[in-house]
Design a protein around this motif. Sequence first.
Motif, PDB file in Angstrom:
ATOM      1  N   ARG A   7      42.790  40.482  40.546  1.00 56.89           N
ATOM      2  CA  ARG A   7      42.344  40.309  39.155  1.00 56.89           C
ATOM      3  C   ARG A   7      42.246  38.801  38.857  1.00 56.89           C
ATOM      4  NH1 ARG A   7      47.326  39.243  36.767  1.00 56.89           N
ATOM      5  NH2 ARG A   7      49.023  39.858  38.160  1.00 56.89           N
ATOM      6  N   SER A  10      45.263  36.364  37.490  1.00 57.20           N
ATOM      7  CA  SER A  10      46.454  36.095  38.308  1.00 57.20           C
ATOM      8  C   SER A  10      46.408  34.658  38.808  1.00 57.20           C
ATOM      9  CB  SER A  10      46.473  37.055  39.506  1.00 57.20           C
ATOM     10  OG  SER A  10      47.011  36.409  40.649  1.00 57.20           O
ATOM     11  N   MET A  34      47.791  45.064  38.503  1.00 52.37           N
ATOM     12  CA  MET A  34      48.099  45.430  37.121  1.00 52.37           C
ATOM     13  C   MET A  34      47.192  46.569  36.629  1.00 52.37           C
ATOM     14  SD  MET A  34      49.462  41.811  35.550  1.00 52.37           S
ATOM     15  CE  MET A  34      49.759  42.310  33.899  1.00 52.37           C
ATOM     16  N   VAL A  53      48.533  40.800  44.963  1.00 53.50           N
ATOM     17  CA  VAL A  53      47.232  40.148  45.106  1.00 53.50           C
ATOM     18  C   VAL A  53      47.455  38.642  45.134  1.00 53.50           C
ATOM     19  CG1 VAL A  53      45.853  41.982  44.073  1.00 53.50           C
ATOM     20  CG2 VAL A  53      46.893  40.268  42.554  1.00 53.50           C
ATOM     21  N   GLU A  65      48.906  36.325  50.957  1.00 53.90           N
ATOM     22  CA  GLU A  65      49.658  35.109  50.604  1.00 53.90           C
ATOM     23  C   GLU A  65      48.633  34.026  50.236  1.00 53.90           C
ATOM     24  OE1 GLU A  65      52.648  34.071  49.779  1.00 53.90           O
ATOM     25  OE2 GLU A  65      53.559  36.017  50.153  1.00 53.90           O
ATOM     26  N   SER A  66      48.607  33.723  48.920  1.00 56.58           N
ATOM     27  CA  SER A  66      47.540  32.855  48.404  1.00 56.58           C
ATOM     28  C   SER A  66      47.481  31.489  49.101  1.00 56.58           C
ATOM     29  CB  SER A  66      47.701  32.663  46.892  1.00 56.58           C
ATOM     30  OG  SER A  66      48.976  32.124  46.589  1.00 56.58           O
TER      31      SER A  66
HETATM   32  N1  LIG Z   1      53.421  34.764  47.224  1.00 59.28           N
HETATM   33  C1  LIG Z   1      52.358  35.670  46.891  1.00 59.28           C
HETATM   34  C2  LIG Z   1      52.664  36.234  45.508  1.00 59.28           C
HETATM   35  C3  LIG Z   1      51.610  37.233  45.081  1.00 59.28           C
HETATM   36  C4  LIG Z   1      51.910  37.749  43.688  1.00 59.28           C
HETATM   37  O1  LIG Z   1      53.041  37.734  43.193  1.00 59.28           O
HETATM   38  N2  LIG Z   1      50.855  38.236  43.042  1.00 59.28           N
HETATM   39  C5  LIG Z   1      51.003  38.798  41.710  1.00 59.28           C
HETATM   40  C6  LIG Z   1      49.919  38.234  40.793  1.00 59.28           C
HETATM   41  S1  LIG Z   1      50.078  36.493  40.543  1.00 59.28           S
HETATM   42  C7  LIG Z   1      50.827  40.300  41.772  1.00 59.28           C
HETATM   43  O2  LIG Z   1      50.263  40.826  42.726  1.00 59.28           O
HETATM   44  N3  LIG Z   1      51.336  41.003  40.747  1.00 59.28           N
HETATM   45  C8  LIG Z   1      51.221  42.436  40.695  1.00 59.28           C
HETATM   46  C9  LIG Z   1      49.886  42.933  40.257  1.00 59.28           C
HETATM   47  O3  LIG Z   1      49.001  42.146  39.894  1.00 59.28           O
HETATM   48  O4  LIG Z   1      49.728  44.156  40.245  1.00 59.28           O
HETATM   49  C10 LIG Z   1      51.007  34.930  46.898  1.00 59.28           C
HETATM   50  O5  LIG Z   1      51.009  33.735  46.579  1.00 59.28           O
HETATM   51  O6  LIG Z   1      49.970  35.528  47.234  1.00 59.28           O
END
Ligand SMILES: N[C@@H](CCC(=O)N[C@@H](CS)C(=O)NCC(=O)O)C(=O)O
Length: 205
Positions: A7, A10, A34, A53, A65-66
Amino acid sequence: MLRIWGRTNSVNVKKALWCVEELGLKVERIDAGMRFGVVNTPEYRRMNPTGLVPTIDDDGFVLWESHSIVRYLCAKHSSGKLWPTDLKARADAERWMDWAFTFQNAMRAVFWGLIRTPPEKRDMKAIEDGCKKSAELVAILDGVLAGRPYVAGTAFTMGDIPIGCEVQRWMRVPIGRAPFPNVQAWFDRLAQRAPFRKHVDLPLT
Ligand SMILES: N[C@@H](CCC(=O)N[C@@H](CS)C(=O)NCC(=O)O)C(=O)O
């Protein structure tokens, strides 16, 4: 074909989207996370067992992993520019990429509290603590940026992307901010980049 799942609001997806745009790549983006769901489907979990994501599929190579995504795309498409080839210059940029998660942790309660939580449910103590901690971290960044226009030196690199996204949140959440002129000048330089304005510097949701 490059595909990215995530999304657009994010912070970690924004890092990948900003990077893709800087590199001028064609991408197909699929909303996920989300309210969009998708991340709990067996198909998505097979690609990314964390259920978070962003995730990319680059001609069959799947990566999540971004910051790893930003490193990979910059190494593939911008060696010697966004991905410094000099070992020490690259380590310098990567250090700021890793440190962006320190900043994200400090800002989590502030962002979630003020942007995604109704006023009556806010944990004001956690928000205040987060404001204090993030101001301490911004002061560190400000000190470094006193001597260089970008986090890893004279040129914009992948090192600016994750921390640029995190600092955008700090700049735009409705809190009091002491002036940090070097961070402000760096942020203004980032804001001159069309990909940053297109994907990152948008109203927080
Ligand atoms: N360390 C991971 C963290 C990924 C992360 O926490 N993503 C969040 C959005 S910022 C997420 O997927 N949240 C749950 C969702 O959106 O359903 C990265 O940098 O990719």
